[in-house]
Structures are given as C-alpha cells and as structure tokens.
Design a protein around this motif. Structure first.
Motif, PDB file in Angstrom:
ATOM      1  N   HIS A   1      29.366  82.265  86.627  1.00  0.00           N
ATOM      2  CA  HIS A   1      29.188  83.647  87.041  1.00  0.00           C
ATOM      3  C   HIS A   1      27.868  84.166  86.475  1.00  0.00           C
ATOM      4  CE1 HIS A   1      29.881  88.031  87.092  1.00  0.00           C
ATOM      5  NE2 HIS A   1      30.693  87.778  88.117  1.00  0.00           N
ATOM      6  N   PHE A   2      26.952  84.599  87.352  1.00  0.00           N
ATOM      7  CA  PHE A   2      25.596  84.901  86.907  1.00  0.00           C
ATOM      8  C   PHE A   2      25.556  86.014  85.870  1.00  0.00           C
ATOM      9  CE2 PHE A   2      21.700  87.457  87.269  1.00  0.00           C
ATOM     10  CZ  PHE A   2      20.801  86.526  86.776  1.00  0.00           C
ATOM     11  N   GLU A   3      26.273  87.090  86.096  1.00  0.00           N
ATOM     12  CA  GLU A   3      26.208  88.203  85.148  1.00  0.00           C
ATOM     13  C   GLU A   3      26.705  87.796  83.768  1.00  0.00           C
ATOM     14  OE1 GLU A   3      27.555  92.023  86.210  1.00  0.00           O
ATOM     15  OE2 GLU A   3      26.598  92.030  88.176  1.00  0.00           O
ATOM     16  N   ARG A   4      27.752  86.999  83.720  1.00  0.00           N
ATOM     17  CA  ARG A   4      28.256  86.536  82.423  1.00  0.00           C
ATOM     18  C   ARG A   4      27.223  85.639  81.742  1.00  0.00           C
ATOM     19  NH1 ARG A   4      33.677  83.657  83.126  1.00  0.00           N
ATOM     20  NH2 ARG A   4      33.425  83.420  80.864  1.00  0.00           N
ATOM     21  N   ALA A   5      26.567  84.779  82.523  1.00  0.00           N
ATOM     22  CA  ALA A   5      25.527  83.919  81.951  1.00  0.00           C
ATOM     23  C   ALA A   5      24.354  84.756  81.442  1.00  0.00           C
ATOM     24  CB  ALA A   5      25.060  82.908  82.990  1.00  0.00           C
ATOM     25  N   ALA A   6      23.944  85.754  82.232  1.00  0.00           N
ATOM     26  CA  ALA A   6      22.835  86.609  81.820  1.00  0.00           C
ATOM     27  C   ALA A   6      23.188  87.387  80.556  1.00  0.00           C
ATOM     28  CB  ALA A   6      22.462  87.564  82.952  1.00  0.00           C
ATOM     29  N   ASP A   7      24.433  87.879  80.481  1.00  0.00           N
ATOM     30  CA  ASP A   7      24.869  88.598  79.286  1.00  0.00           C
ATOM     31  C   ASP A   7      24.785  87.699  78.054  1.00  0.00           C
ATOM     32  OD1 ASP A   7      25.404  90.826  80.814  1.00  0.00           O
ATOM     33  OD2 ASP A   7      27.572  90.513  80.896  1.00  0.00           O
ATOM     34  N   ALA A   8      25.207  86.437  78.213  1.00  0.00           N
ATOM     35  CA  ALA A   8      25.183  85.507  77.086  1.00  0.00           C
ATOM     36  C   ALA A   8      23.748  85.210  76.653  1.00  0.00           C
ATOM     37  CB  ALA A   8      25.900  84.212  77.463  1.00  0.00           C
ATOM     38  N   LEU A   9      22.883  84.992  77.613  1.00  0.00           N
ATOM     39  CA  LEU A   9      21.492  84.690  77.279  1.00  0.00           C
ATOM     40  C   LEU A   9      20.836  85.869  76.546  1.00  0.00           C
ATOM     41  CD1 LEU A   9      20.433  82.883  80.576  1.00  0.00           C
ATOM     42  CD2 LEU A   9      20.705  81.821  78.328  1.00  0.00           C
ATOM     43  N   GLU A  10      21.083  87.077  77.019  1.00  0.00           N
ATOM     44  CA  GLU A  10      20.515  88.244  76.344  1.00  0.00           C
ATOM     45  C   GLU A  10      21.089  88.413  74.945  1.00  0.00           C
ATOM     46  OE1 GLU A  10      19.878  92.054  78.195  1.00  0.00           O
ATOM     47  OE2 GLU A  10      20.131  91.168  80.182  1.00  0.00           O
TER      48      GLU A  10
END
Length: 377
Positions: free
Chosen positions: A64-73
C-alpha cells in the motif's frame, strides 16, 4: 587513493536502512530487504547500487503506497536546516536516515507514487531536506506537469533552502544522472517563473542551481539566455551578477555574440595575436606550453576575454573542439602582452585521446584570432 564513490552506499548503509525502517514499520521485512539489497553489491556501480536498494524496498515495504510512504518518512532523521554544497557521505545516525540512502527511498516514491502524486510530492518534500529529490521528482514532471509546476511555484518560498533548490534543480532540462525532460528541452517556458522567483534567493546553494538550470537552457535556446541577461543584468546585485556569469559560461565559451555584448565583451580584438606551442610533439600524459602574445593597435583600452579551443582527434580521424578558459584582461592602447599556459593531456574517464595533429585555436571575445598545433603520438 580516494575511496570509490560507490562505497557511499555499502553494507553499513543497508544495515542502517533495515534498522530504522524496522523501528517505524512493524510489517517491514528486514530480512528480505538486506538479502535483495546485498546481491553482488561489490560489483555494482554507484547508481546501480541505489537502484538495487530501491528494488529491495519494493520487496520489503508494505504494498500500500501511503503506508510505505509513511514508513519512509518516519524513518528519516531530523531535517538539515543549513545549506550543503553536495550530499554528505551519510548523515544517518541514531535518530534516523539521511544522506545517500535517501536516494533509494526517493526512487521508491518515484516508482510507486504516480497514482497518488500529491502524497508522493509531500514525501519528496521531506526527503529532499535530508538528501535531494532532484532525480525522483522528474517522472512526476513528465506525468503530472500542471500539478508539479503549481507545487514548485509554492515551494519557491519554502523556509527550507533544500526545498527551494529542488524547485530549480529538479526541473533542470538536462540534469546529469537524471531523466532528461524532453518537453523542457524543447520549450523551457514553464520553469521561467520559477527561476525568476529564485535568482535572488538568500542561499548561494539555491542560486548556484538556478545558474546551472539557465546554463542547461543555454545549450538549446541561447537566445533565451541573451534575453534573460538583457532583462536581469542591468543594475543587478553582485550576487545576481555572479549567478548570471555562471549561467553564461557555455555561451561565452562558444563566443555567442549577444551574450558577449551583454557582458561588454562583444568587440573583436583591434590588433594582432601570435600563438606559439612547444614542444611540437608529445605523448599522452605530457604537456605542451601555449605562448600567446596580444598586440593592440587601438588608441583605446580593450576589454578582452581570451579562451582557446583544442580540436581533439577522434577515432575516425575527424576532430572535436573543447574550449578551455584562458584570461580576461584590459589591454591598454597600443600595448603588447604575453601569456603562458601549460596544457596537459592526461588520461581521464570522460575522454579518449587518439594520436594525430591537434589544432589549437585562440578566441578573443568569441572570434578566432590565432592558431597553431601539436602532434600527439
């Protein structure tokens, strides 16, 4: 011997990424990440290492892109408030990730965020403050130009110099190592308001990017740089003049008359020039001495910009000129002045030398005034 650049992304980088992403994301697969990221790492060049780390992120982060982006940030270190001339080898520490590992993180955003560009741009806004997102933002410019240009316009007043620099650097038509923005190569108009907003930025780091962006435009649209100088050079501050000099460098070397005139260098030499080269024959790794004499026949002083072009022999026997900086001077009325410059032909990774006659042409204010040559054995 200097450490190879590629070693800025090494096993320690991989371990740090696994550690910090595991800390902030419970379903991050650290084992898979390390395994994929480490495959034949020693054999990979620098950019290939960054792309392999991005592959490893794809294999180990939530789909899930948003979850991945949240983790990276969440895995990022605190933002760097100051300017930096180029990304440090690593600013990763106990508080999170920064520096070169962020290249792979931004690449993940570029690969997987095209369907959610607003969220992706927000992530790049955060990442560029820890490294740079200049490569990752370019696919978004291609696919979502209206959204990205509007976002970049807002970012011209961002409090972070890193974000403001991204506005210019990320939209350069011909950014080295980056995706070429063919639409901007053909028509750079969309970035004009961005550059106008940033050319007097308080940060030299940002202004240097603006100069490089304008120099990119110069390679395809020299008339636009001449127009830019006509509008922005008169009454410019010293900081802006320095920016515009750097932006003009390619066209000055090429002897573009409109640009030379803008800098007060458009008049041809009133007088004579003699060029002497010794020795007449050298081997690769050796040097020649260029001896230039300028003789004024003018009753007035002349402001002169002197460059020289070495016509390197190519594999097929033809030649290709490379212009080198020479001297800038004021030649007094009826003055004669001599100059000496050693020019070495040393092996470098960006040029292959071939034996044969190498013609050297001296240009004064963009006009060829003397030539000689030497044999490379």
């Amino acid at each position: 011997m200097a450490e190879p650049l590629k070693n800025l992304l090494d096993d320690a980088s991989i371990a740090a990424m696994a550690q910090h992403l595991s800390r902030v994301c419970h379903d991050f697969d650290a084992e898979t990440f390390v395994r994929v990221a480490s495959v034949d790492l020693d054999a990979l060049a620098f950019k290939a290492r960054a792309m392999q780390l991005a592959d490893a992120l794809q294999a180990s982060l939530p789909t899930h892109f948003e979850r991945a982006a949240d983790a990276l940030e969440a895995a990022l270190a605190p933002a760097d408030a100051g300017d930096f001339d180029e990304p440090a080898a690593s600013r990763t520490g106990a508080q999170g990730l920064a520096g070169w590992p962020v290249w792979a993180m931004a690449e993940h955003i570029a690969r997987h965020g095209q369907q959610q560009p607003e969220r992706a741009l927000s992530a790049l806004h955060a990442m560029t403050q820890r490294f740079t997102a200049e490569f990752a933002i370019r696919p978004f410019i291609v696919r979502h130009p209206a959204l990205v240009y509007a976002t970049l316009q807002r970012w011209t007043t961002d409090r972070s110099a890193h974000v403001r620099r991204l506005v210019s650097e990320g939209s350069r038509p011909r950014l080295p190592w980056g995706l070429q923005l063919k639409a901007l190569v053909a028509d750079p108009s969309p970035t004009r308001p961005l550059l106008e907003a940033l050319q007097d930025d308080a940060s030299a780091y940002v202004r240097r990017s603006v100069a490089n962006h304008l120099n990119d435009i110069a390679k395809d649209h020299p008339e636009r740089i001449a127009d830019w100088l006509a509008r922005h050079l008169p009454d410019a501050s010293e900081a802006r003049r320095a920016l515009l000099r750097h932006a003009s460098r390619t066209l000055v070397k090429q002897g573009d008359l409109a640009v030379l005139h803008a800098w007060g260098l458009g008049q041809p030499l009133q007088g004579h020039a003699r060029l002497r080269i010794a020795p007449a024959s050298i081997c690769l790794g050796e040097s020649v001495e260029l001896g230039l004499t300028l003789i004024s026949t003018s009753p007035e002083a002349q402001t002169l910009l002197v460059d020289y072009a070495v016509h390197h022999v190519k594999a097929n026997g033809s030649t290709s000129p490379k212009v080198f900086k020479g001297w800038k001077l004021d030649l007094a009325p009826n003055e004669s002045r001599a100059f000496v410059r050693r020019h070495a032909l040393r092996p470098i990774s960006t040029r292959t030398y071939h034996p044969g006659w190498h013609r050297v042409v001296v240009q004064v204010n963009g006009v060829a005034v003397a030539e000689a040559g030497f044999e490379l054995g």
